[in-house]
Design an enzyme around this catalytic site. Structure first.
Site, PDB file in Angstrom:
ATOM      1  N   GLU A  38       0.821  -1.209   0.000  1.00 23.81           N
ATOM      2  CA  GLU A  38       0.000   0.000   0.000  1.00 23.81           C
ATOM      3  C   GLU A  38       0.856   1.262   0.000  1.00 23.81           C
ATOM      4  OE1 GLU A  38      -3.022  -0.190  -0.661  1.00 23.81           O
ATOM      5  OE2 GLU A  38      -3.246  -2.347  -0.354  1.00 23.81           O
ATOM      6  N   HIS A  41       1.525   2.277  -3.580  1.00 25.19           N
ATOM      7  CA  HIS A  41       0.428   3.077  -4.139  1.00 25.19           C
ATOM      8  C   HIS A  41       0.463   4.497  -3.581  1.00 25.19           C
ATOM      9  CE1 HIS A  41      -1.310  -0.364  -6.071  1.00 25.19           C
ATOM     10  NE2 HIS A  41      -1.689  -0.970  -4.955  1.00 25.19           N
TER      11      HIS A  41
END
Length: 453
Positions: A23, A26
């Site tokens: 994550e 991202h």
């Protein structure tokens, strides 16, 4: 720590590390592309911890530690002020959206190489690649006890684990392979292991044993643990005796002793058994007799059980210096990726069982606990493989996964306009069904492999 608690702990730690890095990939690229991030969450559900930064981004840890997400500003979800429209994900050029989505899997691939580098620098303790016992195809191919396996195919085998990993893909493909060995006398030679003769179906988890290879460390010393009262050994041998020979044949393991007793029974009569006891070497007469197992089954034996001995000492270390570990980690990462794609191909073509291909949280947790107990280098190796698997899995062109979004954006590049919401909705439905099926298979395999024994 019990196995259950240890498995749960290392499962949470492993998933937490992998999801956080994924994550963060991202998150980091989204911020560099000017996208406003609303929430960075590790885990799902109600936040156990929540902090709001000065820029408005919320950082959270969810109650369900099996994933995570980065929530970005997007007009397709709700109306946003005009001033924030340039920061919306959906308003960014398609190449930036591709970069943001691809950054998660790419972060896992980078993490994989970094973890492998750490494993090589720390040094992974292992067993020397020395053959302890041979049977079946291995014996027919000319491998002998005491051989040191130097290479299988085009892969060097500095440890016994590397022997297993190098042999497995050739066994799964029933593919003959060249094995480079060094015999006990120091002479090197090449043996041809005829894996094409393996049966059409076999337990992939026991491929090396089925081929007929056992490592030297897997052999139990021929040390007596208990003697059955009234048995042939009663009053002749003693607990702690190390059996060195039977009927003139030298013995180097408990397996040798078992085979020698069976041979003695077929021949009939008594024989001389030689043992080492308290520094002395004794030669004693003994003969096998018909005995009964606890379940009532009859067998011929001496009435001995092997001693419970400490785990064998790991006598090899897989280690590189910090600089040499960089290309080694890159090579290993590429090799593991190739093997993972090959395994996926075997699963789709039915050459391997899905039972041994798709692992659920119970299997992953138990593996993480076992590897962590073996030392930090072993755990880093497992974490690297899991990170690689997560990265590649997310790149598969399945809607709702990163690879599915990348597929939409590639179509947008070709046709010059975004994929319709109707197509995306249908794709999400298909993706959810595929992921649900995959999760169901993973949980089924967990039950079959771990809970049903």
């Amino acid at each position: 720590m019990s196995e259950i608690l240890g498995s749960l702990w290392w499962l949470i730690i492993s998933i937490g590390v992998l999801v956080t890095i994924h994550e963060f990939g991202h998150f980091w690229v989204a911020r560099r592309c000017g996208v406003k991030v609303l929430r960075f969450s590790i885990g799902f559900g109600k936040p156990l911890w929540l902090r709001k930064a000065a820029d408005g981004t919320e950082y959270a840890i969810g109650a369900i530690p099996l994933g995570g997400y980065v929530k970005m500003l997007d007009e397709r979800e709700f109306e946003i002020p005009d001033a924030l429209i340039p920061q919306a994900f959906n308003r960014k050029p398609v190449w930036q959206r591709i970069a943001i989505v691809a950054a998660g899997p790419l972060a896992n691939l980078i993490l994989c190489v970094a973890l492998l580098w750490g494993m090589f620098v720390i040094g992974r303790p292992d067993f020397a690649p020395v053959v302890g016992d041979v049977a079946g195809l291995a014996a027919e191919s000319g491998l002998r006890r005491g051989d040191t396996v130097l290479r299988i195919g085009d892969r060097d085998t500095p440890t016994w684990s590397e022997v297993q990993l190098a042999l497995l893909p050739h066994a799964l493909d029933r593919e003959d392979v060249a094995v480079r060995i060094r015999a006990e006398n120091g002479a090197e030679a090449t043996r041809h292991l005829q894996l094409s003769r393996l049966p059409a179906e076999f337990d992939e988890r026991r491929a090396v044993q089925i081929v007929g290879l056992r490592g030297r460390h897997e052999l139990r010393p021929a040390v007596i643990g208990r003697i059955e009262p009234g048995s042939p050994a009663w009053g002749v041998l003693a607990e702690g005796d190390r059996v060195t020979a039977l009927d003139g044949d030298p013995l180097r393991s408990w397996e040798d002793l078992t085979a020698a007793v069976a041979k003695l029974h077929r021949r009939g009569g008594s024989a001389m058994i030689e043992v080492a006891r308290n520094g002395d070497r004794l030669a004693l007469e003994i003969a096998p007799a018909r005995m009964l197992k606890p379940d009532g089954e009859a067998y011929w034996g001496l009435g001995l059980t092997s001693a419970e001995l400490p785990e064998p000492t790991r006598d090899a270390v897989l280690r590189y210096g910090p600089l040499q570990a960089v290309p080694a980690a890159l090579r290993e990462g590429v090799h593991q990726a190739e093997q993972l794609f090959a395994m996926i191909g075997r699963a789709f073509t039915g050459r391997v069982s899905l039972q041994n291909t798709v692992a659920g949280p119970v299997t992953i947790g138990r593996a993480a606990n076992a590897y962590a107990n073996n030392g930090p280098a072993w755990y880093l190796q497992l974490l690297a493989l899991l990170s690689l698997s997560l990265g590649i899995l997310n790149l598969l062109p399945i809607p709702i996964l990163d690879g599915g979004h990348l597929l939409y954006y590639l179509i947008e590049l070709v046709k010059g306009s975004p994929v319709s919401e109707r197509v995306m909705a249908a794709g999400h439905f298909v993706g959810l069904a595929l992921i649900a099926g995959l999760m169901g298979l993973a949980f089924y395999n967990d039950i079959l492999n771990n809970l049903v024994r």
